[in-house]
Design a protein around this motif. Structure first.
Motif, PDB file in Angstrom:
ATOM      1  N   ILE A 175       0.832  -1.210   0.000  1.00  0.00           N
ATOM      2  CA  ILE A 175       0.000   0.000   0.000  1.00  0.00           C
ATOM      3  C   ILE A 175       0.865   1.258   0.000  1.00  0.00           C
ATOM      4  CG2 ILE A 175      -0.223   0.178   2.516  1.00  0.00           C
ATOM      5  CD1 ILE A 175      -2.936   0.953  -0.157  1.00  0.00           C
ATOM      6  N   GLY A 176       2.117   1.138   0.467  1.00  0.00           N
ATOM      7  CA  GLY A 176       3.015   2.291   0.464  1.00  0.00           C
ATOM      8  C   GLY A 176       3.288   2.837  -0.928  1.00  0.00           C
ATOM      9  N   LEU A 177       3.114   2.003  -1.978  1.00  0.00           N
ATOM     10  CA  LEU A 177       3.332   2.480  -3.342  1.00  0.00           C
ATOM     11  C   LEU A 177       2.355   3.594  -3.701  1.00  0.00           C
ATOM     12  CD1 LEU A 177       3.838  -0.818  -5.385  1.00  0.00           C
ATOM     13  CD2 LEU A 177       5.576   0.628  -4.325  1.00  0.00           C
ATOM     14  N   ALA A 178       1.179   3.571  -3.097  1.00  0.00           N
ATOM     15  CA  ALA A 178       0.141   4.535  -3.469  1.00  0.00           C
ATOM     16  C   ALA A 178       0.599   5.975  -3.265  1.00  0.00           C
ATOM     17  CB  ALA A 178      -1.137   4.264  -2.675  1.00  0.00           C
ATOM     18  N   GLY A 179       1.469   6.207  -2.296  1.00  0.00           N
ATOM     19  CA  GLY A 179       1.946   7.558  -2.052  1.00  0.00           C
ATOM     20  C   GLY A 179       2.778   8.115  -3.188  1.00  0.00           C
ATOM     21  N   ASP A 180       3.303   7.240  -4.042  1.00  0.00           N
ATOM     22  CA  ASP A 180       4.108   7.671  -5.179  1.00  0.00           C
ATOM     23  C   ASP A 180       3.361   7.558  -6.501  1.00  0.00           C
ATOM     24  OD1 ASP A 180       6.598   8.287  -3.823  1.00  0.00           O
ATOM     25  OD2 ASP A 180       6.742   6.133  -3.431  1.00  0.00           O
ATOM     26  N   LEU A 181       2.083   7.211  -6.446  1.00  0.00           N
ATOM     27  CA  LEU A 181       1.259   7.086  -7.644  1.00  0.00           C
ATOM     28  C   LEU A 181       0.318   8.282  -7.734  1.00  0.00           C
ATOM     29  CD1 LEU A 181       0.572   3.236  -7.497  1.00  0.00           C
ATOM     30  CD2 LEU A 181       2.205   4.468  -8.955  1.00  0.00           C
ATOM     31  N   PRO A 182      -0.277   8.537  -8.894  1.00  0.00           N
ATOM     32  CA  PRO A 182      -1.041   9.774  -9.090  1.00  0.00           C
ATOM     33  C   PRO A 182      -2.270   9.878  -8.203  1.00  0.00           C
ATOM     34  CG  PRO A 182      -1.318   8.291 -10.947  1.00  0.00           C
ATOM     35  CD  PRO A 182      -0.217   7.732 -10.123  1.00  0.00           C
ATOM     36  N   THR A 183      -2.586  11.098  -7.813  1.00  0.00           N
ATOM     37  CA  THR A 183      -3.815  11.330  -7.067  1.00  0.00           C
ATOM     38  C   THR A 183      -4.997  11.242  -8.029  1.00  0.00           C
ATOM     39  OG1 THR A 183      -3.620  13.708  -7.441  1.00  0.00           O
ATOM     40  CG2 THR A 183      -2.661  12.827  -5.406  1.00  0.00           C
ATOM     41  N   GLY A 184      -6.157  10.976  -7.474  1.00  0.00           N
ATOM     42  CA  GLY A 184      -7.369  10.861  -8.289  1.00  0.00           C
ATOM     43  C   GLY A 184      -8.090   9.562  -8.058  1.00  0.00           C
ATOM     44  N   PRO A 185      -7.458   8.395  -8.347  1.00  0.00           N
ATOM     45  CA  PRO A 185      -8.136   7.132  -8.066  1.00  0.00           C
ATOM     46  C   PRO A 185      -8.085   6.762  -6.592  1.00  0.00           C
ATOM     47  CG  PRO A 185      -5.986   6.713  -9.049  1.00  0.00           C
ATOM     48  CD  PRO A 185      -6.191   8.206  -9.082  1.00  0.00           C
ATOM     49  N   SER A 186      -8.930   5.811  -6.198  1.00  0.00           N
ATOM     50  CA  SER A 186      -8.817   5.168  -4.894  1.00  0.00           C
ATOM     51  C   SER A 186      -7.802   4.033  -5.003  1.00  0.00           C
ATOM     52  CB  SER A 186     -10.172   4.601  -4.459  1.00  0.00           C
ATOM     53  OG  SER A 186     -11.109   5.627  -4.237  1.00  0.00           O
ATOM     54  N   TYR A 187      -7.025   3.829  -3.929  1.00  0.00           N
ATOM     55  CA  TYR A 187      -6.025   2.761  -3.895  1.00  0.00           C
ATOM     56  C   TYR A 187      -6.346   1.796  -2.769  1.00  0.00           C
ATOM     57  CZ  TYR A 187      -3.144   5.553  -7.052  1.00  0.00           C
ATOM     58  OH  TYR A 187      -2.669   6.262  -8.136  1.00  0.00           O
ATOM     59  N   ALA A 188      -6.446   0.524  -3.109  1.00  0.00           N
ATOM     60  CA  ALA A 188      -6.691  -0.513  -2.120  1.00  0.00           C
ATOM     61  C   ALA A 188      -5.635  -1.598  -2.258  1.00  0.00           C
ATOM     62  CB  ALA A 188      -8.076  -1.132  -2.306  1.00  0.00           C
ATOM     63  N   ALA A 189      -5.115  -2.084  -1.129  1.00  0.00           N
ATOM     64  CA  ALA A 189      -4.227  -3.244  -1.116  1.00  0.00           C
ATOM     65  C   ALA A 189      -4.957  -4.384  -0.414  1.00  0.00           C
ATOM     66  CB  ALA A 189      -2.920  -2.923  -0.410  1.00  0.00           C
ATOM     67  N   VAL A 190      -4.992  -5.532  -1.058  1.00  0.00           N
ATOM     68  CA  VAL A 190      -5.742  -6.678  -0.555  1.00  0.00           C
ATOM     69  C   VAL A 190      -4.764  -7.739  -0.075  1.00  0.00           C
ATOM     70  CG1 VAL A 190      -7.457  -8.441  -1.152  1.00  0.00           C
ATOM     71  CG2 VAL A 190      -7.575  -6.168  -2.213  1.00  0.00           C
ATOM     72  N   ARG A 191      -5.082  -8.353   1.065  1.00  0.00           N
ATOM     73  CA  ARG A 191      -4.261  -9.455   1.577  1.00  0.00           C
ATOM     74  C   ARG A 191      -4.659 -10.751   0.884  1.00  0.00           C
ATOM     75  NH1 ARG A 191      -4.575 -10.760   7.857  1.00  0.00           N
ATOM     76  NH2 ARG A 191      -3.529  -8.708   7.933  1.00  0.00           N
ATOM     77  N   ALA A 192      -3.684 -11.465   0.357  1.00  0.00           N
ATOM     78  CA  ALA A 192      -3.954 -12.774  -0.233  1.00  0.00           C
ATOM     79  C   ALA A 192      -4.492 -13.726   0.836  1.00  0.00           C
ATOM     80  CB  ALA A 192      -2.676 -13.336  -0.856  1.00  0.00           C
ATOM     81  N   PRO A 193      -5.274 -14.739   0.454  1.00  0.00           N
ATOM     82  CA  PRO A 193      -5.991 -15.542   1.443  1.00  0.00           C
ATOM     83  C   PRO A 193      -5.256 -16.748   2.008  1.00  0.00           C
ATOM     84  CG  PRO A 193      -6.756 -16.098  -0.751  1.00  0.00           C
ATOM     85  CD  PRO A 193      -5.751 -15.001  -0.915  1.00  0.00           C
ATOM     86  N   ILE A 194      -4.092 -17.110   1.444  1.00  0.00           N
ATOM     87  CA  ILE A 194      -3.437 -18.367   1.839  1.00  0.00           C
ATOM     88  C   ILE A 194      -2.170 -18.061   2.646  1.00  0.00           C
ATOM     89  CG2 ILE A 194      -2.373 -20.495   1.003  1.00  0.00           C
ATOM     90  CD1 ILE A 194      -4.036 -20.164  -1.569  1.00  0.00           C
TER      91      ILE A 194
END
Length: 388
Positions: free
Chosen positions: A37-56
């Motif tokens: 999720i830390g990558l979102a701070g270096d990506l463009p503003t405008g969209p929503s950013y979500a990081a999902v935890r894998a299930p296994i």
């Protein structure tokens, strides 16, 4: 299913707003959502950013699928987790909300699986330092990803993902897949570089701006300028094409006399003028018409100039043309061309490189493709049931 499949653990960069595009960040094997999720701070503003935890659970973190070796998912496991993910995504982002996937390493394989299983569901995907899930039940047929922009980055010295899988991913995404593939090769290994992150951010921003500025297109155009309204299959292997910009055909080039005859045929089309292309390399012949306001912006490579196609210099011999996306997909699938890396990012959705014709039979087909592009730009293209 175990409890890990009940409800995804998700972390947001900022509160989600449903009217924004959604970028979903997918971590690598043995990691979790809190790192990526830390990558979102270096990506463009405008969209929503979500990081999902894998299930296994895997290696002190989590994984998207059980595997039978690095980069080789077990098909049943991959199908299970993709169904679980899609259920979450469809609730959060119903049809109409643009979704871009960004996957790193094992997350790249998962993003690739989702994209290959349902290409039209996504506005694009970034496959970072990973492989597509080959031989795991998802289709990898020609032109499968036509019209869906893909950002792909690999490390030259990556020793985590098997080289054979990296090469196979690179070759498919930048060739047979039909995707407009924007690619980077870093000199390092299995890790995201600052340069790649910066280019990824620019790619996301341009893709979302393009989607916001262009409306839907009709999807019922035909090859009315080809015999029986049908595009044949091109014989032989695809030529070597550069993966960087400018896009160039590097092998199996068109003979000079064939190229000259093609140029003369274009000059005979109604209203066409030929001059230096407004977008291509020096020496490229740009084919221009007076812009018709009934034609969509996507009918032109350079709308301001009315440029609908151009022919590259003699050392190359290929063409770039603007086609309706359905016909561009078919041209790619039948071996006549490859998508431009910036199609649907900065340039027309159906911008495709058409390989230079090698003989008289191919000259006739390529002429028909150019006539179709001309008809698209002059709002005279025949609509029908489609042939793709």
């Amino acid at each position: 299913m175990n409890n890990a499949f009940d409800e995804p653990t998700v972390v947001w960069h900022s509160p989600d707003t449903p009217d924004r595009p959604l970028v979903v960040l997918l971590h690598g094997r043995g990691a979790d959502e809190t790192g990526i999720i830390g990558l979102a701070g270096d990506l463009p503003t405008g969209p929503s950013y979500a990081a999902v935890r894998a299930p296994i659970p895997a290696g002190g973190g989590y994984a998207w699928f059980a595997n039978r070796g690095i980069g080789r998912p077990v098909a049943e496991s991959l199908n299970q987790t993709m169904a679980w993910f899609r259920k979450w995504l469809d609730h959060l982002a119903p049809a109409g909300r643009p979704v871009i996937l960004v996957g790193f390493s094992g997350g790249a394989a998962f993003a690739g699986g989702l994209l290959l299983a349902d290409p039209q569901r996504f506005a694009g995907a970034a496959i970072l330092y990973g492989t597509l899930p080959f031989d795991a039940g998802v289709p990898t047929s020609p032109a499968r990803l036509a019209g869906v922009p893909v950002f792909v980055a690999h490390g030259e010295s990556d020793t985590v993902i098997p080289r054979e899988l990296l090469d196979r991913t690179w070759t498919y995404l930048l060739g047979d897949s039909g995707a407009p593939g924007y690619a980077r090769r870093d000199s390092g290994g299995h890790g995201l570089t600052n340069a790649t992150l910066a280019e990824l951010g620019g790619w996301i921003a341009e893709r979302l701006h393009f989607l916001a500025s262009r409306g839907p297109l009709a999807d019922d155009d035909t090859w009315s300028n080809l015999p029986h309204g049908a595009l044949p299959v091109r014989s032989g292997d695809r030529p070597d094409v550069s993966w960087s910009i400018p896009q160039e055909q590097r092998s199996d080039n068109s003979p000079r006399q064939v190229r000259e005859r093609l140029l003369n045929r274009v000059l005979a089309l109604p209203g066409v003028t030929v001059r230096q292309s407004a977008i291509s390399v020096p020496g490229a012949s740009g084919f221009m018409v007076e812009r018709d306001l009934r034609a969509p912006l996507d009918a032109y490579l350079v709308p301001q100039a009315g440029e609908f196609a151009h022919l590259h210099p003699e050392y190359d011999g290929s063409l770039h043309v603007a086609l309706p996306p359905t016909l561009a997909r078919e041209a790619i699938g039948k071996g006549w061309g490859v998508a431009h890396p910036l199609a649907g990012i900065r340039l027309a959705r159906g911008m495709v490189m058409i390989y230079g014709p090698r003989n008289d039979a191919e000259l006739d087909v390529v002429t028909g493709i150019l006539q179709t592009s001309h008809a698209y730009a002059t709002a005279t293209l025949t609509a029908g049931s489609g042939n793709a």
